[in-house]
Design a protein around this motif. Structure first.
Motif, PDB file in Angstrom:
ATOM      1  N   TRP A 215      41.353  38.799  52.008  1.00  0.00           N
ATOM      2  CA  TRP A 215      42.689  38.466  52.226  1.00  0.00           C
ATOM      3  C   TRP A 215      43.377  38.244  50.767  1.00  0.00           C
ATOM      4  O   TRP A 215      42.831  37.580  49.979  1.00  0.00           O
ATOM      5  CB  TRP A 215      42.913  37.134  53.176  1.00  0.00           C
ATOM      6  N   PRO A 216      44.732  38.843  50.624  1.00  0.00           N
ATOM      7  CA  PRO A 216      45.634  39.294  51.755  1.00  0.00           C
ATOM      8  C   PRO A 216      45.555  40.971  51.497  1.00  0.00           C
ATOM      9  O   PRO A 216      46.402  41.588  51.739  1.00  0.00           O
ATOM     10  CB  PRO A 216      46.935  38.878  51.252  1.00  0.00           C
TER      11      PRO A 216
ATOM     12  N   GLN B 134      39.672  43.031  55.407  1.00  0.00           N
ATOM     13  CA  GLN B 134      40.180  42.533  56.400  1.00  0.00           C
ATOM     14  C   GLN B 134      38.835  41.973  57.463  1.00  0.00           C
ATOM     15  O   GLN B 134      38.862  40.944  57.898  1.00  0.00           O
ATOM     16  CB  GLN B 134      41.008  43.298  57.417  1.00  0.00           C
TER      17      GLN B 134
ATOM     18  N   THR C 218      37.122  38.909  55.625  1.00  0.00           N
ATOM     19  CA  THR C 218      38.066  37.752  56.188  1.00  0.00           C
ATOM     20  C   THR C 218      37.672  37.134  57.449  1.00  0.00           C
ATOM     21  O   THR C 218      37.506  35.936  57.711  1.00  0.00           O
ATOM     22  CB  THR C 218      39.533  38.097  55.848  1.00  0.00           C
TER      23      THR C 218
ATOM     24  N   PRO D 278      48.201  44.307  48.948  1.00  0.00           N
ATOM     25  CA  PRO D 278      48.115  43.121  49.616  1.00  0.00           C
ATOM     26  C   PRO D 278      49.399  43.301  50.670  1.00  0.00           C
ATOM     27  O   PRO D 278      50.088  44.116  50.734  1.00  0.00           O
ATOM     28  CB  PRO D 278      48.907  42.144  48.284  1.00  0.00           C
ATOM     29  N   GLU D 279      49.104  42.554  51.664  1.00  0.00           N
ATOM     30  CA  GLU D 279      50.230  42.393  52.763  1.00  0.00           C
ATOM     31  C   GLU D 279      51.499  41.960  52.277  1.00  0.00           C
ATOM     32  O   GLU D 279      51.728  41.234  51.198  1.00  0.00           O
ATOM     33  CB  GLU D 279      49.640  41.079  53.879  1.00  0.00           C
TER      34      GLU D 279
ATOM     35  N   ASN E  70      54.779  40.492  51.239  1.00  0.00           N
ATOM     36  CA  ASN E  70      55.222  38.876  51.243  1.00  0.00           C
ATOM     37  C   ASN E  70      54.374  38.197  51.363  1.00  0.00           C
ATOM     38  O   ASN E  70      54.525  37.086  51.516  1.00  0.00           O
ATOM     39  CB  ASN E  70      56.468  38.873  52.482  1.00  0.00           C
ATOM     40  N   SER E  71      53.116  38.495  51.244  1.00  0.00           N
ATOM     41  CA  SER E  71      52.030  37.496  50.939  1.00  0.00           C
ATOM     42  C   SER E  71      52.003  36.609  49.497  1.00  0.00           C
ATOM     43  O   SER E  71      52.288  37.277  48.748  1.00  0.00           O
ATOM     44  CB  SER E  71      50.531  38.234  51.122  1.00  0.00           C
ATOM     45  N   ARG E  72      51.555  35.482  49.652  1.00  0.00           N
ATOM     46  CA  ARG E  72      51.490  34.746  48.443  1.00  0.00           C
ATOM     47  C   ARG E  72      50.104  33.965  48.446  1.00  0.00           C
ATOM     48  O   ARG E  72      49.590  33.415  49.563  1.00  0.00           O
ATOM     49  CB  ARG E  72      52.665  33.486  48.771  1.00  0.00           C
ATOM     50  N   PHE E  73      49.624  34.371  47.334  1.00  0.00           N
ATOM     51  CA  PHE E  73      48.278  33.831  47.189  1.00  0.00           C
ATOM     52  C   PHE E  73      47.796  33.410  45.645  1.00  0.00           C
ATOM     53  O   PHE E  73      48.631  33.972  44.815  1.00  0.00           O
ATOM     54  CB  PHE E  73      47.161  35.096  47.637  1.00  0.00           C
TER      55      PHE E  73
ATOM     56  N   ARG F  34      41.334  28.240  52.080  1.00  0.00           N
ATOM     57  CA  ARG F  34      42.115  29.009  53.201  1.00  0.00           C
ATOM     58  C   ARG F  34      41.390  29.041  54.425  1.00  0.00           C
ATOM     59  O   ARG F  34      40.095  29.606  54.275  1.00  0.00           O
ATOM     60  CB  ARG F  34      42.648  30.370  52.695  1.00  0.00           C
TER      61      ARG F  34
ATOM     62  N   PRO G 124      51.029  46.974  60.431  1.00  0.00           N
ATOM     63  CA  PRO G 124      50.483  45.531  60.145  1.00  0.00           C
ATOM     64  C   PRO G 124      49.552  45.160  61.234  1.00  0.00           C
ATOM     65  O   PRO G 124      49.795  45.654  62.618  1.00  0.00           O
ATOM     66  CB  PRO G 124      51.513  44.646  59.837  1.00  0.00           C
TER      67      PRO G 124
END
Length: 461
Positions: A19-20, A27, A30, A52-53, A55-58, A66, A297
């Motif tokens: 992830w992400p 996937q 994860t 990355p997905e 709008n993902s924040r990592f 996580r 998605p």
């Protein structure tokens, strides 16, 4: 310093994708780690996501927790997926980052599990397990270099043999080698690899049958968005790479046997997508028989998979025994029949035949594929008796997925396998984490939680 309230056995996974990253291996890992976290102290040494997905924040680099899983994310050179030299450089960069990180941190573990992104990771995993006195397992989503040789990406004389010999040493020394299917096991115990049978455990991939439920066509937003109306949809969903030979699907739409109102819908991304788009424009310039849709998605997957009337799962004829497509289980979960385009010795074809999930077609023949689509269309839109058979098949597919290939079912089997490996360890061999040490002041690594380790976290470059 804070200490763990209770000791749980620690499992450390090594794999670039997590992830992400939306790549399938990331996937799946994860899902697995989140599921195991209720029973084990799960850590993942991972890298930068290729996709990355949105709008993902990592955290780009450092340690964070996580969903109960401790991530050790490393910096490394990222790949341009269309440039083979860039991909090789990225694999080497991540491998070296992992090897360096494990050596400097001496990250404690009871079991180190090396996956194959990149394929060299079992070498680093074996060294680290020996260094800290842990068990080592190899978890093969594919068998390299065999895949690269099969699709013509590894042609240097003797290079495959050299790679295979190095990897075989780490496989033979491992406590267990986990593979996805019987065909992969046969390849490993065969004369090319000659891995002892008792080393190999078979655990398939899975689907999340709770989220992947059938959506009827009349209520399906995906069909409405893509104006599929009453068309008979033949879908390939997932990566469009070199191991699927999707050009055969394009050619099949031009065969006289292809039903007049059947549409081929290719959903997803991959290295071959642009080439397939160009070929589709040549043979079907009006887009009457061939359509493309972007990657979906996970929260929309039940709609897209259910939008099909029949799914194509395709494998290059030369990669038999090198991998097992995980998309099979998601398709079963939404109750749609399958046309497997693969060698008869693959687990894919054998599962479809044994479970009566659809049809099997030998790779490389557009005509045979078009004829299989015609049979699927006739069953779905034929007599009352044929439609009844089709509905019964959908219900049975869903039941098999829930009882045998649902995520909790496979994760529990994985947990049991880990427990059996740990039983064999004597008490003086267990190297459990005993202290909690934050990252050193000024380190490039940052941490969002107190992480039990045997040493401070090193700076990586």
């Amino acid at each position: 310093m804070e200490k763990p309230t209770q000791h749980r056995r620690r499992i450390v996974f090594l794999n670039r994708s997590y992830w992400p990253d939306i790549e399938a291996t990331g996937q799946l890992l994860t899902d697995l780690c989140k599921g195991l976290a209720s029973q084990y102290d799960v850590h993942v040494v991972c890298g930068q996501p290729n996709f990355p997905e949105p709008n993902s924040r990592f955290m780009r680099s450092g340690v964070e927790v996580r969903s109960g899983v401790t991530l050790h994310r490393l910096n490394h050179r990222q790949a341009n997926k269309k440039n083979p030299f860039s991909r090789i450089a990225s694999m080497i960069s991540f491998y070296r980052a992992v090897d360096r990180y494990l050596k400097q941190s001496r990250l404690a573990a009871d079991i180190v599990i090396s996956e194959t992104d990149p394929f060299m990771l079992p070498l680093a995993g074996a060294r680290h397990a020996q260094r800290i006195g842990a068990q080592h397992c190899v978890y093969l989503q594919d068998i390299y270099p065999d895949v690269a040789v099969a699709i013509g990406k590894l042609r240097l004389p003797y290079s495959a043999e050299l790679i295979r010999n190095r990897l075989r040493q780490s496989y033979v020394q491992a406590s267990k080698i986990i593979v996805l299917g019987r065909c992969m096991r046969r390849r490993l115990i065969g004369p090319t690899w000659n891995v002892p049978t008792e080393k190999i455990e078979l655990l398939s991939n899975w689907a999340d049958c709770t989220s992947l439920q059938p959506v009827e066509h009349i209520n399906n937003p995906f069909r409405r968005r893509h104006n599929l109306a009453d068309d008979f949809i033949v879908m390939h969903s997932g990566n469009m790479g070199l191991t699927q030979r999707l050009d055969v699907l394009i050619e099949a739409t031009q065969d006289p046997s292809w039903p007049s109102h059947a549409k081929l819908l290719l959903v997803g991304n991959g290295a071959s997508r642009d080439r397939l788009l160009e070929r589709a424009k040549q043979v079907d310039p009006g887009g009457y028989r061939i359509r493309f849709a972007a990657y979906q998605p996970r929260e929309k997957l039940r709609e897209s998979l259910s939008a099909a009337d029949v799914h194509i799962v395709s494998m290059h004829e030369k990669v038999a025994g090198c991998l097992c497509p995980s998309k099979l289980y998601g398709i079963m979960s939404v109750g749609r029949p399958i046309i497997a385009v693969a060698d008869s010795e693959t687990d894919l074809c054998q599962t479809v035949i044994e479970r009566d999930l659809g049809w099997c077609v030998q790779p490389g023949s557009p005509k045979l594929l078009a004829q299989a689509v015609a049979m699927a269309e006739a069953q779905a839109n034929g007599s009352v008796e044929q439609i009844s058979i089709s509905l019964e098949q959908q219900s049975r597919l869903r039941k098999i997925a829930r009882t045998e290939f649902d995520r909790p079912v496979i994760i529990e089997r994985f947990a049991q396998l880990l427990g059996n490996i740990l039983i064999d360890k004597t008490s003086d061999e267990v190297h459990s984490p005993s202290t909690t040490v934050p990252a050193p002041l000024g380190s490039k690594f940052k941490t969002t939680a107190a992480i039990p380790t045997t040493n401070t976290l090193p700076t990586t470059k």
